[in-house]
Design a protein around this motif. Structure first.
Motif, PDB file in Angstrom:
ATOM      1  N   ALA A  24       0.841  -1.202   0.000  1.00  0.00           N
ATOM      2  CA  ALA A  24       0.000   0.000   0.000  1.00  0.00           C
ATOM      3  C   ALA A  24       0.876   1.252   0.000  1.00  0.00           C
ATOM      4  CB  ALA A  24      -0.929  -0.010   1.213  1.00  0.00           C
ATOM      5  N   TYR A  81       1.170  14.421  -7.563  1.00  0.00           N
ATOM      6  CA  TYR A  81       1.951  15.570  -7.076  1.00  0.00           C
ATOM      7  C   TYR A  81       3.405  15.463  -7.548  1.00  0.00           C
ATOM      8  CZ  TYR A  81      -2.031  15.049  -3.926  1.00  0.00           C
ATOM      9  OH  TYR A  81      -3.275  14.845  -3.414  1.00  0.00           O
ATOM     10  N   LEU A 128       3.707   0.683 -11.140  1.00  0.00           N
ATOM     11  CA  LEU A 128       2.300   0.271 -11.208  1.00  0.00           C
ATOM     12  C   LEU A 128       2.158  -1.109 -11.842  1.00  0.00           C
ATOM     13  CD1 LEU A 128      -0.574   1.490 -10.674  1.00  0.00           C
ATOM     14  CD2 LEU A 128      -0.551   2.285 -13.029  1.00  0.00           C
ATOM     15  N   ALA A 155      -4.260  -4.308  -1.657  1.00  0.00           N
ATOM     16  CA  ALA A 155      -3.358  -3.351  -1.014  1.00  0.00           C
ATOM     17  C   ALA A 155      -2.991  -2.228  -1.987  1.00  0.00           C
ATOM     18  CB  ALA A 155      -2.103  -4.059  -0.514  1.00  0.00           C
ATOM     19  N   MET A 156      -2.757  -2.585  -3.245  1.00  0.00           N
ATOM     20  CA  MET A 156      -2.386  -1.566  -4.235  1.00  0.00           C
ATOM     21  C   MET A 156      -3.506  -0.584  -4.486  1.00  0.00           C
ATOM     22  SD  MET A 156      -0.217  -3.226  -7.316  1.00  0.00           S
ATOM     23  CE  MET A 156      -0.088  -1.628  -8.128  1.00  0.00           C
ATOM     24  N   GLY A 163      -4.060   1.631  -1.505  1.00  0.00           N
ATOM     25  CA  GLY A 163      -2.988   2.621  -1.390  1.00  0.00           C
ATOM     26  C   GLY A 163      -3.153   3.753  -2.391  1.00  0.00           C
ATOM     27  N   LEU A 164      -3.493   3.386  -3.652  1.00  0.00           N
ATOM     28  CA  LEU A 164      -3.667   4.406  -4.698  1.00  0.00           C
ATOM     29  C   LEU A 164      -4.816   5.352  -4.365  1.00  0.00           C
ATOM     30  CD1 LEU A 164      -3.245   2.222  -7.921  1.00  0.00           C
ATOM     31  CD2 LEU A 164      -1.780   4.131  -7.235  1.00  0.00           C
ATOM     32  N   PHE A 191      -4.169   7.508  -0.878  1.00  0.00           N
ATOM     33  CA  PHE A 191      -3.090   8.485  -0.804  1.00  0.00           C
ATOM     34  C   PHE A 191      -3.545   9.940  -0.921  1.00  0.00           C
ATOM     35  CE2 PHE A 191       0.264  11.156  -2.441  1.00  0.00           C
ATOM     36  CZ  PHE A 191       1.201  11.003  -1.436  1.00  0.00           C
ATOM     37  N   PRO A 192      -4.371  10.302  -1.933  1.00  0.00           N
ATOM     38  CA  PRO A 192      -4.762  11.723  -2.020  1.00  0.00           C
ATOM     39  C   PRO A 192      -5.500  12.208  -0.771  1.00  0.00           C
ATOM     40  CG  PRO A 192      -5.747  10.432  -3.814  1.00  0.00           C
ATOM     41  CD  PRO A 192      -4.874   9.510  -3.048  1.00  0.00           C
ATOM     42  N   THR A 202      -0.672   6.103   4.627  1.00  0.00           N
ATOM     43  CA  THR A 202      -1.288   5.366   3.523  1.00  0.00           C
ATOM     44  C   THR A 202      -0.954   3.886   3.640  1.00  0.00           C
ATOM     45  OG1 THR A 202      -1.111   7.280   2.066  1.00  0.00           O
ATOM     46  CG2 THR A 202      -1.424   5.147   1.007  1.00  0.00           C
ATOM     47  N   GLY A 222      -3.921   1.373   4.180  1.00  0.00           N
ATOM     48  CA  GLY A 222      -4.097   0.388   3.104  1.00  0.00           C
ATOM     49  C   GLY A 222      -3.858  -1.027   3.606  1.00  0.00           C
TER      50      GLY A 222
END
Lengths: 116, 273
Positions: free
Chosen positions: A54, A66, B216, B231-232, B235-236, B239-240, B254, B258
């Motif tokens: 993650a 960003y 990615l 998990a990916m 996390g994606l 994050f924002p 994150t 995640g």
């Protein structure tokens, strides 16, 4: 003490070691000790791997959403669109990293030239 | 014993015989166990790791370091200092934070804290990497030494490749892979700095986008079970949000958030099965 505190030639290298190497490698060494305690095929390993994955996904999101440098001025929608196109190409066209990179770059560069 | 695949095999075959001639009766000769074959096999896997320098991810990492050389010279860091940073720190975000702290006039302690915050992410990454890499008899000192070479690119490459490599050869393989990546990129930074190579901004923009696309796709492709994909994606998406709430700890939080979502998924999937 700052970067410019001492004018001796060796001072910047000491600064790099104390302010760069030490606070970075200390986390790696801690990781070795934590990783040494987790057993293969345990729930702890699944959890550690999930956190690490993650986190790397967070790095990916950071680079796309960003970015620093020359990409920072481009539109965030262009970057998300390019990444989505690349990932879709990866999933649909036989799972090749290079295919995804090419698809993403075509969208990105075209967008940049069109000043999107 | 499995032999290294493709390109590595060629290199390994050439150097493997030379290695035996050179080393068999010198300092390594009193090795215990099935020494000769084991050492040769080990060295051929090391070379197989070295040969990964000729791969797409290694090339992508080099382009990122081309950008770093320019960033260092713009901020008044000398060629030797920039190369020293790459070799000793070996984490591009930490390098960029350090140069930012230097040009911002931070104290030694302030710079160390800023760098330390950006490097915390290496702890769970290394903790997940070590159980994949270590062999049955790997010493801790070896792991501590090799952990220096673990950064995001080497992590993704290792996690992807390890499943195709015999367990007791993974340390040798990663030693070749990790050390070659670090040494080569240190030289790339020195060379690009020296030549003060400059590219139009659109080239840099294109190059910078290679890194997230590589992470990615290869992280997605290296997953052995669904939990990695969960998990990916978490996390994606997280994050924002986390970046908005706590920018200083965004990556670490994150990771934990995640990871929590993923463990929830794992429990749910088990209960359903």
């Amino acid at each position: 003490m700052t970067w410019h505190s001492l004018t001796d030639w060796w001072w910047p290298y000491i600064f790099i070691l104390l302010a760069g190497w030490l606070p970075t490698d200390i986390w790696r060494y801690l990781g070795v000790f934590v990783g040494g305690k987790v057993r293969e095929d345990s729930d702890a390993l699944i959890a550690v791997r999930a956190v690490a994955t993650a986190l790397v996904a967070g790095v990916i999101a950071q680079l796309i959403l960003y970015p620093s440098g020359s990409l920072a001025e481009s539109s965030v929608f262009l970057r998300i669109g390019a990444a989505a196109a690349g990932f879709l190409a990866y999933l649909r066209l036989g799972r090749h990293v290079i295919v995804s990179v090419i698809a993403a770059e075509i969208v990105l560069i075209t967008g940049l030239f069109l000043d999107f | 014993m499995k032999r290294p695949p493709s390109g590595g095999l060629f290199l390994a075959g050439m150097a493997g015989s030379g290695y035996r001639l050179g080393m068999a009766d010198s300092e390594f000769s009193p090795a215990p166990m099935p020494e000769d074959d084991s050492l040769r096999t080990r060295f051929s896997w090391f070379l197989s790791g070295v040969s990964m320098i000729f791969s797409i991810p290694a090339f992508i990492l080099m382009t990122a370091h081309v950008g770093f050389a320019g960033f260092a010279s713009e901020n008044g860091v000398s060629l030797l200092q920039a190369a020293f940073m790459v070799a000793t720190i070996w984490a591009l975000p930490a390098n960029i934070v350090l140069i930012g702290a230097i040009s911002g006039g931070y104290s030694l302690l302030g710079a160390a804290i800023a760098v330390g915050l950006s490097s915390i992410r290496l702890m769970p990454m290394v903790a997940a990497f070590i159980p994949e890499m270590r062999g049955p008899n790997t010493r801790r000192i070896t792991l501590l030494f090799l952990s220096h070479f673990i950064a995001v690119t080497a992590w993704v490459m290792g996690m992807e490749r390890f499943q195709h490599i015999p367990r007791n050869m993974r340390v040798s393989y990663f030693a070749g892979l990790g050390m070659t990546l670090t040494v080569t990129n240190t030289l790339v930074v020195a060379l690009v700095y020296f030549l003060s190579t400059d590219f139009p901004p659109i080239v840099f923009a294109g190059l910078f986008f290679l890194t997230p696309m590589y992470f990615l796709t290869s992280l997605w492709g290296s997953a052995r079970d669904r939990s990695i994909h969960v998990a990916m994606v978490s996390g994606l998406l997280l994050f924002p949000l986390v970046h908005h709430l706590a920018p200083a700890y965004d990556l670490l939080l994150t990771g934990f958030a995640g990871g929590g979502v993923t463990m929830g998924y794992v429990r749910w999937a088990r209960a359903r099965a």
